[in-house]
Design an enzyme around this catalytic site. Structure first.
Site, PDB file in Angstrom:
ATOM      1  N   LYS A 114      -9.716  -3.530   4.685  1.00 15.75           N
ATOM      2  CA  LYS A 114      -8.684  -3.440   5.720  1.00 15.75           C
ATOM      3  C   LYS A 114      -9.005  -4.340   6.913  1.00 15.75           C
ATOM      4  O   LYS A 114      -8.100  -4.899   7.518  1.00 15.75           O
ATOM      5  CB  LYS A 114      -8.534  -1.995   6.207  1.00 15.75           C
ATOM      6  CG  LYS A 114      -7.772  -1.110   5.238  1.00 15.75           C
ATOM      7  CD  LYS A 114      -7.250   0.127   5.965  1.00 15.75           C
ATOM      8  CE  LYS A 114      -6.549   1.077   5.011  1.00 15.75           C
ATOM      9  NZ  LYS A 114      -6.147   2.325   5.691  1.00 15.75           N
ATOM     10  N   LYS A 206      -0.902  -2.182  -7.739  1.00 14.29           N
ATOM     11  CA  LYS A 206      -0.478  -0.817  -7.402  1.00 14.29           C
ATOM     12  C   LYS A 206       0.865  -0.809  -6.682  1.00 14.29           C
ATOM     13  O   LYS A 206       1.139  -1.705  -5.886  1.00 14.29           O
ATOM     14  CB  LYS A 206      -1.525  -0.166  -6.481  1.00 14.29           C
ATOM     15  CG  LYS A 206      -2.324   0.931  -7.166  1.00 14.29           C
ATOM     16  CD  LYS A 206      -3.418   1.457  -6.274  1.00 14.29           C
ATOM     17  CE  LYS A 206      -2.958   2.589  -5.381  1.00 14.29           C
ATOM     18  NZ  LYS A 206      -4.066   3.296  -4.714  1.00 14.29           N
ATOM     19  N   LYS A 209       3.565   0.601  -0.327  1.00 11.00           N
ATOM     20  CA  LYS A 209       4.569   0.553   0.745  1.00 11.00           C
ATOM     21  C   LYS A 209       4.568  -0.793   1.442  1.00 11.00           C
ATOM     22  O   LYS A 209       5.523  -1.138   2.118  1.00 11.00           O
ATOM     23  CB  LYS A 209       4.289   1.659   1.766  1.00 11.00           C
ATOM     24  CG  LYS A 209       2.972   1.439   2.490  1.00 11.00           C
ATOM     25  CD  LYS A 209       2.565   2.604   3.327  1.00 11.00           C
ATOM     26  CE  LYS A 209       1.128   2.378   3.772  1.00 11.00           C
ATOM     27  NZ  LYS A 209       0.412   3.585   4.075  1.00 11.00           N
TER      28      LYS A 209
END
Ligand code: TRP
Length: 344
Positions: A114, A206, A209
């Site tokens: 991240k 995957k 969102k």
């Protein structure tokens, strides 16, 4: 010492909930109500480790709550609340900041991913995030945590923190009458098969969102038309469906659609291929559209209704927070005694 079995899990309010969240997490949460006392938390404090638009954070917090309710989690029997309403999470997280070692956090792969290259510019909260997650779980002395593959390392860290706390303060824990261990070792509840839902545009990625293409995912609030359109457009390969599950290994898109069908139908991929082996994708997609619309349509409709009544959602969260706080404050009082903080 035996700990009372208790389930805790958290979902971040950071964007549209999609089929991956539903099949990977929420359906498991629903099922666990039958066997366990469950605490489900909308982790708004985790969300702000990356900047969130305030109005969107509020909206997303209510939307996750609506998804819990619409999917069938009982807010009276279980506890549904948002993290920031129970200050004990932050309080215990501070103690854990002082228990966890820098070296432990430096190993966290999610932070590395991240934070990316611009590590110097990541928030301190993003780095300390796993300590807050450990506090979420342990402030309820929860024993079982349904989590996805990506959170297993964080759960291991929570176990390490629990153990180090128990060791560092073992004399004090005993002296205060808590026996050999104050915190349990929370265990992951690993989800059944076919819970890894992949992008409808790329069976190797995957469902997410943050994918730029909305066609890559089925949002929980999509209506029947949108669900049908996205499934019809979903990437496939040119061959009919195989008869043998093993052949799905080489065919990520087929594997994903069969997996979604199996999960929605609560059956296995092998069962699905027994019915659809040899069929063309067009035939199979029609069946998948019918199933997905039947299962997800009512949930989406109920979510929309609930989100339209924010006062009701907020009352659920307020009630859950009060009940959560009752448990959390008891733990925190004990922790203060164990650590040696003077308290009222
Ligand atoms: N980190 C989890 C995620 O991103 C969310 C979370 C926060 C959580 N606290 C938790 C999950 C405690 C399980 C238990 O998915």
């Amino acid at each position: 010492m035996a700990f009372k079995e208790r389930v805790f899990s958290g979902v971040q309010p950071t964007g549209n909930l999609h089929l991956g969240n539903y099949l990977g997490a929420i359906t498991k949460f629903v099922a666990l109500q039958e066997s366990h006392e469950c605490i489900y938390c909308v982790v708004d404090m985790h969300a702000i480790t990356v900047w969130q638009d305030p109005a969107e954070l509020t909206r997303n917090t209510r939307e996750v709550t609506a998804a819990f309710l619409a999917s069938g989690i009982d807010p009276k029997k279980q506890i549904i609340f948002n993290q920031s309403q129970v200050a004990e999470h932050a309080e215990l997280a501070w103690v854990f900041n002082c228990v966890a070692r820098l070296g432990w956090l430096n190993r966290m792969t999610q932070f590395k991913e991240k934070a990316g290259k611009d590590r110097e510019n990541a928030s301190v909260g993003l780095y300390a995030y796993p300590n807050l997650m450990a506090a979420d779980i342990l402030v309820y002395r929860a024993t079982h945590v349904p989590v996805g593959e990506d959170q297993k390392q964080h759960l291991e860290l929570a176990r390490d923190i629990a153990q180090k706390f128990n060791n560092d303060f073992s004399e004090s824990i005993k002296a205060h009458g808590f026996g050999d261990a104050f915190f349990p070792q929370p265990e992951p509840l690993i989800q059944g098969p076919a819970t890894r839902v992949m992008s409808l545009r790329d069976g190797t990625k995957k469902m997410s969102k943050s994918d730029a293409s909305d066609n890559s995912r089925i949002n929980l609030t999509d209506d029947a038309d949108a669900i049908a359109q996205k499934i019809r457009k979903a990437k496939t390969d040119p061959h009919p469906l195989p008869n043998d599950v093993k052949e799905l290994d080489q065919r990520p898109e087929a594997d994903n659609l069969v997996g979604i069908y199996a999960a929605l139908k609560e059956t296995t991929k092998a069962e699905v291929l027994l019915e659809f082996g040899g069929a063309q994708f067009s035939t199979f997609k029609n069946a998948l559209v019918d199933l997905a619309v039947a299962k997800l349509g009512p949930i989406g409709a109920e979510m929309k209704k609930l989100v339209g009544d924010p006062a009701y959602i907020d009352s659920i969260l307020a009630d859950g927070s009060v009940r959560a706080k009752a448990i959390a404050s008891e733990t925190m009082s004990a922790v203060k005694d164990i650590v040696g903080f003077v308290r009222r």
